[in-house]
Design a protein around this motif. Structure first.
Motif, PDB file in Angstrom:
ATOM      1  N   ALA A   1       0.817  -1.217   0.000  1.00 30.42           N
ATOM      2  CA  ALA A   1       0.000   0.000   0.000  1.00 30.42           C
ATOM      3  C   ALA A   1       0.852   1.269   0.000  1.00 30.42           C
ATOM      4  O   ALA A   1       0.324   2.365  -0.176  1.00 30.42           O
ATOM      5  CB  ALA A   1      -0.926  -0.007   1.224  1.00 30.42           C
ATOM      6  N   ALA A   2       2.173   1.104   0.185  1.00 28.15           N
ATOM      7  CA  ALA A   2       3.025   2.281   0.391  1.00 28.15           C
ATOM      8  C   ALA A   2       2.898   3.300  -0.737  1.00 28.15           C
ATOM      9  O   ALA A   2       2.749   4.504  -0.492  1.00 28.15           O
ATOM     10  CB  ALA A   2       4.480   1.851   0.550  1.00 28.15           C
ATOM     11  N   GLY A   3       2.951   2.815  -1.975  1.00 33.79           N
ATOM     12  CA  GLY A   3       2.895   3.733  -3.110  1.00 33.79           C
ATOM     13  C   GLY A   3       1.613   4.553  -3.104  1.00 33.79           C
ATOM     14  O   GLY A   3       1.614   5.724  -3.497  1.00 33.79           O
ATOM     15  N   LEU A   4       0.531   3.927  -2.632  1.00 33.60           N
ATOM     16  CA  LEU A   4      -0.731   4.657  -2.573  1.00 33.60           C
ATOM     17  C   LEU A   4      -0.745   5.613  -1.392  1.00 33.60           C
ATOM     18  O   LEU A   4      -1.015   6.799  -1.515  1.00 33.60           O
ATOM     19  CB  LEU A   4      -1.898   3.669  -2.436  1.00 33.60           C
ATOM     20  N   ARG A   5      -0.435   5.063  -0.228  1.00 36.92           N
ATOM     21  CA  ARG A   5      -0.532   5.892   0.992  1.00 36.92           C
ATOM     22  C   ARG A   5       0.431   7.062   0.963  1.00 36.92           C
ATOM     23  O   ARG A   5       0.064   8.191   1.269  1.00 36.92           O
ATOM     24  CB  ARG A   5      -0.249   5.033   2.219  1.00 36.92           C
ATOM     25  N   LEU A   6       1.692   6.779   0.604  1.00 36.14           N
ATOM     26  CA  LEU A   6       2.681   7.857   0.638  1.00 36.14           C
ATOM     27  C   LEU A   6       2.415   8.896  -0.445  1.00 36.14           C
ATOM     28  O   LEU A   6       2.956   9.988  -0.411  1.00 36.14           O
ATOM     29  CB  LEU A   6       4.108   7.299   0.494  1.00 36.14           C
ATOM     30  N   ASN A   7       1.580   8.531  -1.417  1.00 37.49           N
ATOM     31  CA  ASN A   7       1.234   9.516  -2.424  1.00 37.49           C
ATOM     32  C   ASN A   7      -0.091  10.194  -2.106  1.00 37.49           C
ATOM     33  O   ASN A   7      -0.633  10.926  -2.928  1.00 37.49           O
ATOM     34  CB  ASN A   7       1.166   8.860  -3.802  1.00 37.49           C
ATOM     35  N   GLY A   8      -0.622   9.913  -0.920  1.00 41.45           N
ATOM     36  CA  GLY A   8      -1.866  10.572  -0.517  1.00 41.45           C
ATOM     37  C   GLY A   8      -3.081  10.083  -1.284  1.00 41.45           C
ATOM     38  O   GLY A   8      -3.969  10.858  -1.629  1.00 41.45           O
ATOM     39  N   PHE A   9      -3.147   8.776  -1.549  1.00 40.71           N
ATOM     40  CA  PHE A   9      -4.285   8.208  -2.266  1.00 40.71           C
ATOM     41  C   PHE A   9      -5.569   8.459  -1.486  1.00 40.71           C
ATOM     42  O   PHE A   9      -5.684   8.102  -0.317  1.00 40.71           O
ATOM     43  CB  PHE A   9      -4.054   6.702  -2.425  1.00 40.71           C
ATOM     44  N   LYS A  10      -6.523   9.089  -2.126  1.00 39.62           N
ATOM     45  CA  LYS A  10      -7.694   9.573  -1.381  1.00 39.62           C
ATOM     46  C   LYS A  10      -8.710   8.475  -1.074  1.00 39.62           C
ATOM     47  O   LYS A  10      -9.351   8.483  -0.032  1.00 39.62           O
ATOM     48  CB  LYS A  10      -8.392  10.676  -2.181  1.00 39.62           C
ATOM     49  N   ASP A  11      -8.848   7.538  -2.004  1.00 42.99           N
ATOM     50  CA  ASP A  11      -9.925   6.561  -1.874  1.00 42.99           C
ATOM     51  C   ASP A  11      -9.481   5.422  -0.957  1.00 42.99           C
ATOM     52  O   ASP A  11      -9.231   4.307  -1.412  1.00 42.99           O
ATOM     53  CB  ASP A  11     -10.271   6.053  -3.278  1.00 42.99           C
ATOM     54  N   LYS A  12      -9.401   5.698   0.336  1.00 43.48           N
ATOM     55  CA  LYS A  12      -8.776   4.758   1.267  1.00 43.48           C
ATOM     56  C   LYS A  12      -9.463   3.394   1.316  1.00 43.48           C
ATOM     57  O   LYS A  12      -8.826   2.381   1.542  1.00 43.48           O
ATOM     58  CB  LYS A  12      -8.744   5.368   2.676  1.00 43.48           C
TER      59      LYS A  12
END
Lengths: 286, 330, 252
Positions: C107-118
């Motif tokens: 999930a790092a690539g999503l979370r660290l990029n501020g992925f909104k749709d959690k």
């Protein structure tokens, strides 16, 4: 032939003698530690009780009283100094290792850090007096904290930079390759990896400033009362130990040993925890 | 196949959903500049320190000039200030400290790196590092009540008895004084020098040592002929850092040196150190020239420790191969 | 939605040393392109230029053009950070984030990029792990550290981590060189499966590996692209004498 034989014997005797000497020298180096800790533990233990730890000081010849304000004062001084100095140190280390690297400005910052770490604490005390006490017109806890902050910031900066240098570049690259920006990589990948090492550096820094006395003489000064504002003078453990131990009153001298026990307990605990934390991965950096 | 189709259908949802596409334009420079500002703050604090101290000691510098360094008068009433007794006290006590601490530290470092079995190496190294962490005020307290009587009974009295005819050991053994201060300083800087010397010595390539051992040298001969020459420069750097620490030490010295601004040839007599006179007189000084003179002493102290640190770090840096690897316990 | 990539006159330097000289190459979509050559020939540098990772190293410099989805990666207006989301990379040594769990790694690539749709994160993590053929092995221990996996599993975790941000091209820098033969086999199978979804460029020093998995092969020598063709052609009848010498083991 015969002379060569004795030659070897002399060399061997010399070898053993020098080994023995080194063992003795090591014992000489270690004995004071045991003596200091031992005396402070024994003499301090006799005076420590709840009242001693929590009460206001009593006049020289009277029984009772304690070092409450000094303990609180030291905690406040160190806390406020940490509040100012630790973020400065960590951000400086981040700048040095992540941005400045081997550039000219970063190199000069490293040099300044080395100079500050080697500067006598009394000199830092004079500077804090001129920065804070003189403009404000009176001694204060705040002035003491400024002096201690100037001391802890470079310690933290250097310790943190050494830890950050150990973070493998492959982790930074893994993060960049996911399209993560640099600042977020630092916050979420680099710092978490280095947390333990950074905390260790902080604890050693805090332990170092907790026992500083000289700069407090001309900044925080000292007080008989509870500190109510950071802009008032405050009592502190090291300053109290100095004042009490240089008087002729036996019960104050006893109290100095008690205060010493409290102080050495704080300092050694911080050191021991920090060093136990660093066993293994960062053992070289304790 | 179905799974593959789903994957394709779900492609391209992502990019616009990331917040930091826009954030980054703000956060990246913000983070970089904040860290730069704090690094600058450290530089600024040193610059400001030097500046205010030069400004504040200027009256003293211009009034007394260079003779400040060799004048012995120190009179807050007549406003005559010369720092020689304090410089003498600091220098002599530090020299005693270095003379005593250096051999002990080197012996201890050799023991830790070359002799001690590994099970003893860690705990002793640990103890030495703890010793370096003890606040100087506690050295002072212990020095005043435990170490000083010991020095008087077992060092000063015999010295005076047998070598009293030498001016260095003349006079009455009273405990307080230059010798006690120097010895206490030695105890305080042994851990610093030891820890650094240990790092320098363990950097000696084992090939060098094994070569000498293979030629039939005893272990001591290896230490003396291979290790010590090889690490000489680094040890010198360690000693200089220890000296820097001794010169700037305040509290422990105040409590044991006797605090009398005198210049006595005898090491049993009291003296006073530069840091000591600042700590004891700073708050009591009324006249601004007195304060200025005290600050000038602080400035001198800063300059000397500054130079020592620069040289020492250069030496250690040189032997550690330019790496920033050698840790400094202070 | 895999994309192709066109490299035009690419040159790269470390300090004053030129590593790549005028590379021209097209990486075809939905295929595996292998970059082979002796060590030091610039093959790693080459793929690091394709997602602008080369410039992360101090003193590194690039000239030339890399066309991807209608944009030149080295256009001054292009944000390298955005590019790296679309052109992923897997490294020589498995490098999962040691402070994160298996789940968090993916999930790092999503979370660290501020992925909104959690809410969609668990679903994307599962899909990525399935694509990386790791799901069945880790589904019961998603919250253990990524470091608890074997070397081969760690590398597949890193592949899953790259896939989670849905790159259109995946660059792999000798992804199996640190692994044992069995783990290498898994990775190779995975690469062949993945090319339906994502274009792959892989650096390898292992010629058999290139022959097994690549549709196209490029041979690099001393910073130059000596020969580029379909893998079969390269391995059976290379046009250039140097390619033949290298493939027959006469140097390198």
């Amino acid at each position: 032939m015969n002379s060569m034989y004795t030659d070897i014997r002399i060399r061997k005797v010399k070898n053993v003698a020098m080994h023995l000497l080194m063992v003795i020298l090591t014992l000489i180096a270690v004995t004071p530690l045991i003596s200091i800790v031992g005396y402070i533990a024994i003499k301090g233990y006799r005076v420590i009780n709840w009242e001693f730890l929590t009460s206001l000081p009593a006049p020289p010849t009277m029984d009772g009283g304690g070092i409450g304000p000094a303990i609180v004062g030291t905690v406040k001084l160190v806390g406020l100094a940490s509040l100012m100095g630790i973020p400065t140190g960590i951000l400086t280390a981040i700048y040095l290792n992540e941005y400045g690297k081997s550039g000219a400005f970063a190199s000069s910052v490293r040099f300044v850090i080395d100079v500050l770490i080697g500067t006598p604490s009394i000199v830092v005390g004079i500077a804090a007096f001129l920065f804070v006490v003189r403009p404000m017109g009176h001694f204060s806890l705040f002035a003491g904290s400024v002096a201690l902050a100037i001391m802890i910031a470079p310690i933290v900066a250097r310790a943190t930079e050494e830890i950050l240098r150990l973070v493998p570049d492959t982790l930074r690259e893994a993060s960049y390759a996911l399209g993560v920006p640099k600042w977020r990589t630092i916050v979420s990948v680099v710092i978490p990896y280095a947390t333990k090492g950074i905390v260790t550096g902080l604890m050693l820094g805090v332990a170092r400033i907790a026992g500083e006395t000289a700069p407090l003489i001309m900044t925080a000064f000292g007080s008989q009362f509870w500190n109510k504002s950071i802009f008032e003078p405050t009592s502190s453990l090291p300053k109290l130990i100095y004042s009490y131990s240089t008087t002729p009153y036996q019960n104050w001298i006893d109290k100095a040993w008690g205060a010493a026990l409290v102080l050495i307990f704080m300092v050694l605990m911080l050191n021991i925890i920090a060093r136990v934390l660093t066993r293994g991965k960062y053992s070289r950096l304790g | 196949m179905k799974e593959k189709m789903e994957a394709v259908a779900e492609q391209k949802i992502a990019i616009d959903l990331y917040k930091n596409g826009q954030n980054r334009k703000v956060m990246e420079p913000l983070f970089r500049w904040t860290s730069l500002v704090f690094a600058g703050l450290i530089v600024l604090s040193l610059a400001a320190m030097i500046l205010v101290m030069v400004v504040e000691s200027w009256p003293s510098i211009t009034t007394f000039g260079i003779r400040f360094i060799w004048d012995t008068a120190w009179n807050p009433v007549t406003l005559e200030f010369g720092a020689l007794p304090y410089i003498y006290g600091t220098v002599v006590s530090s020299i005693i400290a270095i003379l005593v601490a250096t051999p002990i530290s080197i012996g201890c470092a050799l023991f830790l790196t070359e002799m001690a079995p590994s099970w003893i190496r860690a705990p002793i190294g640990f103890l030495i590092e703890l010793l370096a962490a003890i606040p100087s005020i506690l050295f002072g307290l212990w020095g005043l009540f435990v170490f000083m009587p010991f020095v008087r009974e077992y060092i000063q009295v015999p010295l005076n008895q047998f070598f009293g005819f030498i001016p260095l050991f003349a006079g009455e053994p009273r405990g307080l004084g230059m010798l006690s201060a120097g010895l206490l300083l030695a105890i305080m800087i042994i851990p610093i020098i030891t820890a650094l010397a240990r790092d320098v010595i363990s950097a000696v390539p084992s090939l060098q040592k094994e070569g000498a051992l293979a030629l039939g040298a005893t272990k001591w001969e290896v230490m003396r002929k291979v290790i010590l020459p090889y690490s000489r420069v680094g040890i010198l750097g360690a000693v200089m850092l220890g000296l820097g620490r001794a010169l700037g030490e305040t509290m422990a010295v105040i409590m044991i040196i006797g605090n009398r601004p005198e210049i006595n040839l005898s090491l049993l007599e009291p003296g006073q150190s530069m840091a000591g006179v600042i700590a004891t007189q700073f708050n009591e000084s009324i006249h601004s020239l007195h304060v200025s003179a005290l600050i000038e002493i602080g400035l001198l102290l800063f300059l000397v420790t500054f130079l020592l640190n620069v040289i020492a770090r250069f030496l250690i840096w040189k032997v550690s191969g330019g790496k920033n690897g050698v840790r400094v316990v202070q | 939605m895999a994309k192709d990539m066109l490299v035009q006159d690419l040159k790269a330097w470390y300090g004053t040393q030129q590593i790549l000289k005028n590379i021209n190459l097209k990486i075809e979509k939905n295929s595996v392109t292998a970059i082979i050559g002796p060590s030091g020939c610039g093959k790693s540098t080459f793929i690091r230029c394709l997602n602008r990772m080369h410039e992360v190293t101090p003193g590194a410099r690039v000239e030339g053009k890399v066309w991807f989805d209608g944009i030149n990666l080295y256009d001054p207006d292009v944000d390298p950070v955005q590019i790296r989301k679309r052109v992923g990379m897997v490294f020589q040594k498995p490098n999962p984030f040691p402070t994160m769990s298996i789940f968090e790694n993916v999930a790092a690539g999503l979370r660290l990029n501020g992925f909104k749709d959690k809410k969609r994160i668990p679903e994307i993590v599962e899909r990525s792990l399935r694509m990386a053929a790791l799901w069945d092995e880790v589904k019961d221990r998603l919250h253990e550290s990524g470091m608890s996996l074997s070397g081969g599993q760690q590398q597949r975790l890193c592949i899953a981590r790259s896939l989670a941000v849905e790159p259109e091209i995946l660059l792999m820098d000798e992804p199996a060189s640190a692994l044992d033969p069995i783990a290498t086999g898994h990775i190779e199978e995975l690469i062949v499966e993945l090319k339906d979804k994502v274009t792959i460029a892989i650096v390898t020093h292992n010629m058999q590996q290139a022959a097994r998995i690549a549709d196209y092969t490029a041979f690099f020598l001393h910073g130059e692209l000596v020969e580029y063709n379909q893998t079969e052609k390269i391995f059976t009848s290379p046009d250039d004498k140097r390619t033949e010498d290298y493939l027959s083991g006469r140097f390198g």
